[in-house]
Design a protein around this motif. Structure first.
Motif, PDB file in Angstrom:
ATOM      1  N   GLY A 163     -21.688  37.926  53.965  1.00 18.14           N
ATOM      2  CA  GLY A 163     -21.373  36.646  53.338  1.00 18.14           C
ATOM      3  C   GLY A 163     -20.882  36.755  51.910  1.00 18.14           C
ATOM      4  N   HIS A 164     -20.457  37.957  51.504  1.00 18.03           N
ATOM      5  CA  HIS A 164     -20.025  38.156  50.116  1.00 18.03           C
ATOM      6  C   HIS A 164     -18.885  37.212  49.727  1.00 18.03           C
ATOM      7  CE1 HIS A 164     -21.954  41.928  51.333  1.00 18.03           C
ATOM      8  NE2 HIS A 164     -22.212  42.153  50.056  1.00 18.03           N
ATOM      9  N   SER A 165     -17.878  37.087  50.593  1.00 16.34           N
ATOM     10  CA  SER A 165     -16.717  36.246  50.263  1.00 16.34           C
ATOM     11  C   SER A 165     -17.104  34.779  50.194  1.00 16.34           C
ATOM     12  CB  SER A 165     -15.600  36.455  51.288  1.00 16.34           C
ATOM     13  OG  SER A 165     -15.099  37.772  51.217  1.00 16.34           O
ATOM     14  N   GLU A 166     -17.961  34.358  51.124  1.00 15.11           N
ATOM     15  CA  GLU A 166     -18.410  32.964  51.128  1.00 15.11           C
ATOM     16  C   GLU A 166     -19.190  32.664  49.852  1.00 15.11           C
ATOM     17  OE1 GLU A 166     -20.720  29.820  54.117  1.00 15.11           O
ATOM     18  OE2 GLU A 166     -20.589  31.959  54.638  1.00 15.11           O
ATOM     19  N   LEU A 167     -19.997  33.622  49.413  1.00 16.72           N
ATOM     20  CA  LEU A 167     -20.751  33.435  48.176  1.00 16.72           C
ATOM     21  C   LEU A 167     -19.820  33.397  46.975  1.00 16.72           C
ATOM     22  CD1 LEU A 167     -23.336  33.294  46.520  1.00 16.72           C
ATOM     23  CD2 LEU A 167     -23.538  35.790  46.724  1.00 16.72           C
ATOM     24  N   ALA A 168     -18.839  34.298  46.948  1.00 15.75           N
ATOM     25  CA  ALA A 168     -17.877  34.307  45.845  1.00 15.75           C
ATOM     26  C   ALA A 168     -17.105  32.991  45.788  1.00 15.75           C
ATOM     27  CB  ALA A 168     -16.915  35.481  46.000  1.00 15.75           C
ATOM     28  N   ASP A 169     -16.731  32.471  46.949  1.00 18.64           N
ATOM     29  CA  ASP A 169     -16.002  31.191  46.990  1.00 18.64           C
ATOM     30  C   ASP A 169     -16.863  30.050  46.459  1.00 18.64           C
ATOM     31  OD1 ASP A 169     -13.733  32.377  48.004  1.00 18.64           O
ATOM     32  OD2 ASP A 169     -14.210  31.935  50.098  1.00 18.64           O
ATOM     33  N   ALA A 170     -18.155  30.064  46.804  1.00 17.25           N
ATOM     34  CA  ALA A 170     -19.054  29.021  46.308  1.00 17.25           C
ATOM     35  C   ALA A 170     -19.116  29.056  44.783  1.00 17.25           C
ATOM     36  CB  ALA A 170     -20.445  29.204  46.903  1.00 17.25           C
ATOM     37  N   LEU A 171     -19.126  30.255  44.230  1.00 16.48           N
ATOM     38  CA  LEU A 171     -19.169  30.382  42.782  1.00 16.48           C
ATOM     39  C   LEU A 171     -17.842  29.975  42.145  1.00 16.48           C
ATOM     40  CD1 LEU A 171     -21.155  33.722  42.547  1.00 16.48           C
ATOM     41  CD2 LEU A 171     -21.963  31.448  41.916  1.00 16.48           C
ATOM     42  N   LEU A 172     -16.736  30.326  42.794  1.00 18.26           N
ATOM     43  CA  LEU A 172     -15.423  29.969  42.256  1.00 18.26           C
ATOM     44  C   LEU A 172     -15.238  28.454  42.178  1.00 18.26           C
ATOM     45  CD1 LEU A 172     -13.171  32.655  43.990  1.00 18.26           C
ATOM     46  CD2 LEU A 172     -13.526  32.387  41.536  1.00 18.26           C
ATOM     47  N   ARG A 173     -15.854  27.749  43.095  1.00 17.66           N
ATOM     48  CA  ARG A 173     -15.747  26.279  43.031  1.00 17.66           C
ATOM     49  C   ARG A 173     -16.957  25.663  42.326  1.00 17.66           C
ATOM     50  NH1 ARG A 173     -16.830  27.194  48.642  1.00 17.66           N
ATOM     51  NH2 ARG A 173     -18.873  26.352  49.245  1.00 17.66           N
ATOM     52  N   HIS A 174     -17.793  26.559  41.701  1.00 19.19           N
ATOM     53  CA  HIS A 174     -18.949  26.147  40.903  1.00 19.19           C
ATOM     54  C   HIS A 174     -19.966  25.360  41.727  1.00 19.19           C
ATOM     55  CE1 HIS A 174     -16.066  26.333  37.219  1.00 19.19           C
ATOM     56  NE2 HIS A 174     -16.346  27.528  37.720  1.00 19.19           N
ATOM     57  N   ASP A 175     -20.108  25.723  42.999  1.00 21.51           N
ATOM     58  CA  ASP A 175     -21.066  25.066  43.893  1.00 21.51           C
ATOM     59  C   ASP A 175     -22.338  25.908  43.913  1.00 21.51           C
ATOM     60  OD1 ASP A 175     -22.502  23.854  45.880  1.00 21.51           O
ATOM     61  OD2 ASP A 175     -20.821  23.668  47.274  1.00 21.51           O
ATOM     62  N   LEU A 176     -23.189  25.751  42.908  1.00 18.71           N
ATOM     63  CA  LEU A 176     -24.384  26.568  42.785  1.00 18.71           C
ATOM     64  C   LEU A 176     -25.406  26.311  43.890  1.00 18.71           C
ATOM     65  CD1 LEU A 176     -24.902  26.632  38.924  1.00 18.71           C
ATOM     66  CD2 LEU A 176     -23.733  28.275  40.379  1.00 18.71           C
ATOM     67  N   PRO A 177     -25.600  25.073  44.369  1.00 22.46           N
ATOM     68  CA  PRO A 177     -26.537  24.876  45.487  1.00 22.46           C
ATOM     69  C   PRO A 177     -26.121  25.654  46.736  1.00 22.46           C
ATOM     70  CG  PRO A 177     -26.129  22.797  44.391  1.00 22.46           C
ATOM     71  CD  PRO A 177     -25.160  23.775  43.803  1.00 22.46           C
ATOM     72  N   ASP A 178     -24.825  25.683  47.039  1.00 23.94           N
ATOM     73  CA  ASP A 178     -24.375  26.439  48.201  1.00 23.94           C
ATOM     74  C   ASP A 178     -24.567  27.938  47.983  1.00 23.94           C
ATOM     75  OD1 ASP A 178     -23.298  26.471  50.813  1.00 23.94           O
ATOM     76  OD2 ASP A 178     -21.339  27.063  50.036  1.00 23.94           O
ATOM     77  N   ALA A 179     -24.337  28.394  46.743  1.00 20.49           N
ATOM     78  CA  ALA A 179     -24.560  29.807  46.433  1.00 20.49           C
ATOM     79  C   ALA A 179     -26.025  30.171  46.622  1.00 20.49           C
ATOM     80  CB  ALA A 179     -24.119  30.096  45.004  1.00 20.49           C
ATOM     81  N   GLN A 180     -26.923  29.306  46.189  1.00 26.17           N
ATOM     82  CA  GLN A 180     -28.350  29.566  46.367  1.00 26.17           C
ATOM     83  C   GLN A 180     -28.724  29.594  47.843  1.00 26.17           C
ATOM     84  OE1 GLN A 180     -29.533  26.348  43.630  1.00 26.17           O
ATOM     85  NE2 GLN A 180     -30.718  27.889  42.511  1.00 26.17           N
ATOM     86  N   ARG A 181     -28.124  28.706  48.626  1.00 27.55           N
ATOM     87  CA  ARG A 181     -28.385  28.698  50.072  1.00 27.55           C
ATOM     88  C   ARG A 181     -27.971  30.018  50.706  1.00 27.55           C
ATOM     89  NH1 ARG A 181     -25.240  28.348  54.284  1.00 27.55           N
ATOM     90  NH2 ARG A 181     -23.395  27.844  53.025  1.00 27.55           N
ATOM     91  N   LEU A 182     -26.796  30.509  50.328  1.00 31.87           N
ATOM     92  CA  LEU A 182     -26.289  31.759  50.894  1.00 31.87           C
ATOM     93  C   LEU A 182     -27.171  32.941  50.514  1.00 31.87           C
ATOM     94  CD1 LEU A 182     -22.513  31.110  50.214  1.00 31.87           C
ATOM     95  CD2 LEU A 182     -23.538  31.460  52.476  1.00 31.87           C
ATOM     96  N   ILE A 183     -27.668  32.960  49.298  1.00 30.21           N
ATOM     97  CA  ILE A 183     -28.536  34.058  48.864  1.00 30.21           C
ATOM     98  C   ILE A 183     -29.863  34.019  49.607  1.00 30.21           C
ATOM     99  CG2 ILE A 183     -29.845  34.938  46.893  1.00 30.21           C
ATOM    100  CD1 ILE A 183     -27.402  34.159  45.180  1.00 30.21           C
ATOM    101  N   ALA A 184     -30.389  32.814  49.840  1.00 27.61           N
ATOM    102  CA  ALA A 184     -31.630  32.697  50.620  1.00 27.61           C
ATOM    103  C   ALA A 184     -31.413  33.215  52.040  1.00 27.61           C
ATOM    104  CB  ALA A 184     -32.089  31.241  50.647  1.00 27.61           C
ATOM    105  N   GLU A 185     -30.260  32.882  52.644  1.00 29.01           N
ATOM    106  CA  GLU A 185     -29.938  33.376  53.978  1.00 29.01           C
ATOM    107  C   GLU A 185     -29.798  34.897  53.977  1.00 29.01           C
ATOM    108  OE1 GLU A 185     -26.438  31.404  55.293  1.00 29.01           O
ATOM    109  OE2 GLU A 185     -27.416  29.451  55.554  1.00 29.01           O
ATOM    110  N   TYR A 186     -29.191  35.420  52.919  1.00 28.37           N
ATOM    111  CA  TYR A 186     -29.006  36.866  52.807  1.00 28.37           C
ATOM    112  C   TYR A 186     -30.347  37.596  52.770  1.00 28.37           C
ATOM    113  CZ  TYR A 186     -28.042  41.293  50.375  1.00 28.37           C
ATOM    114  OH  TYR A 186     -28.003  42.608  49.996  1.00 28.37           O
ATOM    115  N   ASN A 187     -31.290  37.074  51.990  1.00 32.48           N
ATOM    116  CA  ASN A 187     -32.595  37.716  51.887  1.00 32.48           C
ATOM    117  C   ASN A 187     -33.360  37.648  53.205  1.00 32.48           C
ATOM    118  OD1 ASN A 187     -32.293  38.514  49.208  1.00 32.48           O
ATOM    119  ND2 ASN A 187     -32.966  36.531  48.443  1.00 32.48           N
ATOM    120  N   GLU A 188     -33.289  36.518  53.883  1.00 34.25           N
ATOM    121  CA  GLU A 188     -33.933  36.402  55.191  1.00 34.25           C
ATOM    122  C   GLU A 188     -33.316  37.388  56.177  1.00 34.25           C
ATOM    123  OE1 GLU A 188     -33.571  32.357  56.389  1.00 34.25           O
ATOM    124  OE2 GLU A 188     -34.779  31.577  54.723  1.00 34.25           O
TER     125      GLU A 188
END
Length: 225
Positions: free
Chosen positions: A190-215
């Motif tokens: 999900g690296h690209s999806e996370l990078a895209d979330a950051l590029l559009r400054h969508d921090l809640p979506d970035a946090q969601r992706l990181i939580a999914e990554y850790n799980e």
């Protein structure tokens, strides 16, 4: 006029870093397994260098949690446990969440576009390697991706601490993952999806992706073990 730096010190420092980097790569690749013992002389002979930069490099790796000193015998590769891995995943989560809760949005807005584009490129390479199940390539790009990503807050202590924990989690996970013949498509990509979330400054979506990554990391390593 003040004297310049001693060139022999600069060369030795560079050699020390090169040896530490080479050994760290060997550990992450699984070619130096947990518990593997060696001496300063063995490493010095292997690289054809003197003992001093080798000893300094090995002590650096001890400080990073990758090696242990064996009294009067040399060094050995540190052995992490499953409990250690779970604790490290929790720690890296808290670090990243702390970054996003503090000044990440302001930092992202102040980050030059070329830096964000570079992060996106690292994400693409890491994702490609993850989908292919290529651990060796994935580890390199994954570490660079997170190093650049954490660098947006411009706090070297945060970046260094996160990088150290990520190296340690890979160190534990790699031997287990190499036993799994079905890695293609199963590694987190999900690296690209996370990078895209950051590029559009969508921090809640970035946090969601990181939580999914850790799980995903905990589940995958548990399955591989």
């Amino acid at each position: 006029m003040a004297p310049g730096p001693d060139s022999s010190v600069i060369r030795r420092s560079t050699l020390r870093e090169q040896i530490a980097d080479a050994l760290r790569d060997e550990i992450l690749a699984g070619r130096l397994p947990s518990g593997h013992p060696f001496t300063v002389k063995e490493i010095a002979d292997q690289y054809g260098v003197s003992a001093t930069p080798v000893r300094e490099a090995l002590l650096d790796l001890c400080a990073q949690g990758l090696l242990d000193v064996e009294q009067h015998r040399g060094f050995k590769v540190h052995a992490y446990t499953a409990d250690d891995f779970r604790a490290m995943v929790e720690a890296r989560t808290l670090i990243i969440e702390g970054i996003f809760r503090s000044n990440a949005e302001r930092a992202l807005l102040a980050t030059p576009a070329e830096v964000l584009i570079s992060i996106r490129r690292r994400a693409e390479e890491a994702e490609r390697a993850a989908r292919a199940g290529d651990l060796d390539v994935l580890i390199g790009y994954d570490l660079r991706f997170w190093r650049e990503l954490s660098g947006i807050v411009q706090n070297p202590y945060i970046s260094d601490f996160l990088d150290r924990i990520r190296v340690q989690t890979w160190m534990f996970a790699v031997p287990l993952l190499r036993r799994d013949p079905r890695l293609r498509g199963r590694l987190w990509h999900g690296h690209s999806e996370l990078a895209d979330a950051l590029l559009r400054h969508d921090l809640p979506d970035a946090q969601r992706l990181i939580a999914e990554y850790n799980e995903h990391s905990l589940a995958l390593v548990g399955t591989a073990g």
